[in-house]
Write an enzyme that holds these catalytic residues in place. Structure first.
Site, PDB file in Angstrom:
ATOM      1  N   ASP A  22      -0.976  -6.030  -0.999  1.00  0.00           N
ATOM      2  CA  ASP A  22      -1.508  -5.835   0.245  1.00  0.00           C
ATOM      3  C   ASP A  22      -2.390  -5.154   0.656  1.00  0.00           C
ATOM      4  O   ASP A  22      -3.540  -4.729  -0.287  1.00  0.00           O
ATOM      5  CB  ASP A  22      -0.363  -4.661   0.610  1.00  0.00           C
ATOM      6  CG  ASP A  22       0.216  -4.420   1.884  1.00  0.00           C
ATOM      7  OD1 ASP A  22      -0.494  -4.602   3.168  1.00  0.00           O
ATOM      8  OD2 ASP A  22       1.013  -3.281   2.278  1.00  0.00           O
ATOM      9  N   GLU A  64       8.400  -4.629  11.149  1.00  0.00           N
ATOM     10  CA  GLU A  64       8.356  -3.291  10.591  1.00  0.00           C
ATOM     11  C   GLU A  64       9.360  -2.374  11.706  1.00  0.00           C
ATOM     12  O   GLU A  64       8.300  -2.667  13.041  1.00  0.00           O
ATOM     13  CB  GLU A  64       7.581  -3.269  10.246  1.00  0.00           C
ATOM     14  CG  GLU A  64       7.715  -1.207   9.473  1.00  0.00           C
ATOM     15  CD  GLU A  64       6.780  -0.666   8.829  1.00  0.00           C
ATOM     16  OE1 GLU A  64       7.162   0.652   8.116  1.00  0.00           O
ATOM     17  OE2 GLU A  64       5.605  -1.680   8.360  1.00  0.00           O
ATOM     18  N   LYS A  79      -1.347  -9.062   2.433  1.00  0.00           N
ATOM     19  CA  LYS A  79      -0.976  -9.195   3.625  1.00  0.00           C
ATOM     20  C   LYS A  79      -1.470  -8.238   4.783  1.00  0.00           C
ATOM     21  O   LYS A  79      -3.054  -7.387   4.248  1.00  0.00           O
ATOM     22  CB  LYS A  79       0.259  -8.492   3.148  1.00  0.00           C
ATOM     23  CG  LYS A  79       1.192  -7.839   4.849  1.00  0.00           C
ATOM     24  CD  LYS A  79       2.380  -7.355   4.556  1.00  0.00           C
ATOM     25  CE  LYS A  79       2.218  -6.256   4.264  1.00  0.00           C
ATOM     26  NZ  LYS A  79       1.862  -5.110   5.239  1.00  0.00           N
ATOM     27  N   ASP A 119       0.649  -0.741  -0.259  1.00  0.00           N
ATOM     28  CA  ASP A 119       0.173   0.662   0.422  1.00  0.00           C
ATOM     29  C   ASP A 119       0.779   1.620   0.114  1.00  0.00           C
ATOM     30  O   ASP A 119       0.203   2.184   0.093  1.00  0.00           O
ATOM     31  CB  ASP A 119      -0.889   0.008   1.464  1.00  0.00           C
ATOM     32  CG  ASP A 119      -0.356  -0.472   3.035  1.00  0.00           C
ATOM     33  OD1 ASP A 119       0.940  -0.193   2.400  1.00  0.00           O
ATOM     34  OD2 ASP A 119      -1.070  -0.251   3.409  1.00  0.00           O
ATOM     35  N   SER A 120       2.047   1.033  -0.080  1.00  0.00           N
ATOM     36  CA  SER A 120       2.747   1.483  -0.123  1.00  0.00           C
ATOM     37  C   SER A 120       2.642   3.001  -1.518  1.00  0.00           C
ATOM     38  O   SER A 120       3.288   3.939  -1.706  1.00  0.00           O
ATOM     39  CB  SER A 120       5.069   1.814   0.185  1.00  0.00           C
ATOM     40  OG  SER A 120       4.889   0.088  -0.282  1.00  0.00           O
ATOM     41  N   GLU A 146      -2.338  -5.668   8.173  1.00  0.00           N
ATOM     42  CA  GLU A 146      -1.380  -6.042   9.422  1.00  0.00           C
ATOM     43  C   GLU A 146      -2.058  -5.617  11.065  1.00  0.00           C
ATOM     44  O   GLU A 146      -3.602  -5.742  10.862  1.00  0.00           O
ATOM     45  CB  GLU A 146      -1.322  -3.735   9.783  1.00  0.00           C
ATOM     46  CG  GLU A 146      -0.183  -3.750   8.066  1.00  0.00           C
ATOM     47  CD  GLU A 146      -0.126  -2.494   8.173  1.00  0.00           C
ATOM     48  OE1 GLU A 146      -0.829  -1.029   9.453  1.00  0.00           O
ATOM     49  OE2 GLU A 146       0.346  -2.015   7.123  1.00  0.00           O
TER      50      GLU A 146
END
Length: 283
Positions: A85, A184, A114, A46-47, A116
């Site tokens: 993501d 992270e 992915k 998502d960056s 979080e």
């Protein structure tokens, strides 16, 4: 025939003490080059909200946008494992909604997703995904989608209590069925402690050298994105300078009449050129 990387391949790398390589990609050609270079996992992170779309926060990228980029990347990959993501609020409303969005990622071309964080709800989502044939990559430590709760981009696992809390969460994710966990911005010692106590791989980003593998944003690593540069980024190229120099030289050549050259144009045959000259005279 090229052998496709799977979650079993990733687990074998950990068991053989071979480091796992991960980079992000957001477009077909970059994904193709990363794949050819031998990367193990390509994360459509998502960056892309920041580096590809120019948003100020990853919160802004939508599910529709993510699936477009996942599709582009997957079409450039023959071997690497492609992970999509899950964007902000795409898996938080309900298990059914999360499962539907995870399915959209797979249909777009991802081999895994992915997610979080860790809580009872999220472990339930992970279990439903894996039961439905969707592999899940976990993500602990600094979780960018929760930055408004965390308050800043701060290092996690800075004391024994924090390290133990992350380890407990990691074990819950492992039990829920994730095939690996991104750690992270965690202190190196804490990341090492956690990695040694899990049966699944850890993928570090700003988490020191002892994780099972490492991930970087490709635009950071290649020196293309320059708005900011985290401490843990190592630049292996300077694409920004390459692009700037190339465009400046192109502009110069166009303005001075040096582009295109005789070798870079298409010409009429001599006969057709004579006909055109006669036509010009008649006009």
């Amino acid at each position: 025939m090229i052998k496709k990387t799977t979650i079993k391949t990733i687990q074998r790398l950990k068991e053989n003490n071979e480091k796992i390589t991960v980079l992000t990609a957001y477009d077909y050609s970059t994904a193709k080059y990363l794949d050819e270079a031998g990367i193990d996992i390509i994360l459509v992170g998502d960056s892309l909200a920041n580096v590809a779309l120019g948003y100020h926060s990853t919160h802004s990228v939508s599910m529709n946008e993510m699936t477009i980029f996942v599709g582009a990347v997957s079409r450039g990959v023959s071997r690497a494992l492609v992970v999509g993501d899950m964007p902000f609020m795409s898996y938080n409303v309900s298990v059914e909604d999360a499962l539907n969005n995870a399915g959209r990622m797979i249909k777009a071309g991802a081999n895994a997703i992915k997610i979080e964080g860790c809580n009872d709800y999220l472990t339930g989502v992970i279990k439903r995904c894996t039961q439905s044939g969707i592999p899940v990559l976990g993500h602990l430590g600094f979780t960018p989608q929760s930055v408004n709760i965390l308050g800043s981009h701060s290092v996690q696992g800075k004391n024994i209590q924090s390290a133990l809390e992350i380890l407990e969460a990691a074990k819950k994710l492992q039990e829920a069925g994730v095939f690996a966990i991104v750690l992270e911005m965690i202190s190196e010692e804490s990341a090492k402690y956690i990695t040694e106590r899990l049966n699944i791989p850890t993928i570090g980003i700003g988490a020191g050298k002892y994780c099972s593998g490492h991930v970087m944003v490709s635009d950071d690593m290649l020196g293309k994105f320059s708005d900011y540069c985290p401490k843990f980024v190592r630049k292996y190229a300077d694409i920004k300078s390459t692009i700037l120099n190339a465009v400046k030289n192109y502009c110069k050549d166009v303005k001075e009449g040096n582009y295109p050259s005789n070798e870079e144009v298409f010409n009429l045959s001599e006969e057709e050129n004579r006909k055109l000259a006669k036509e010009e005279l008649l006009c």
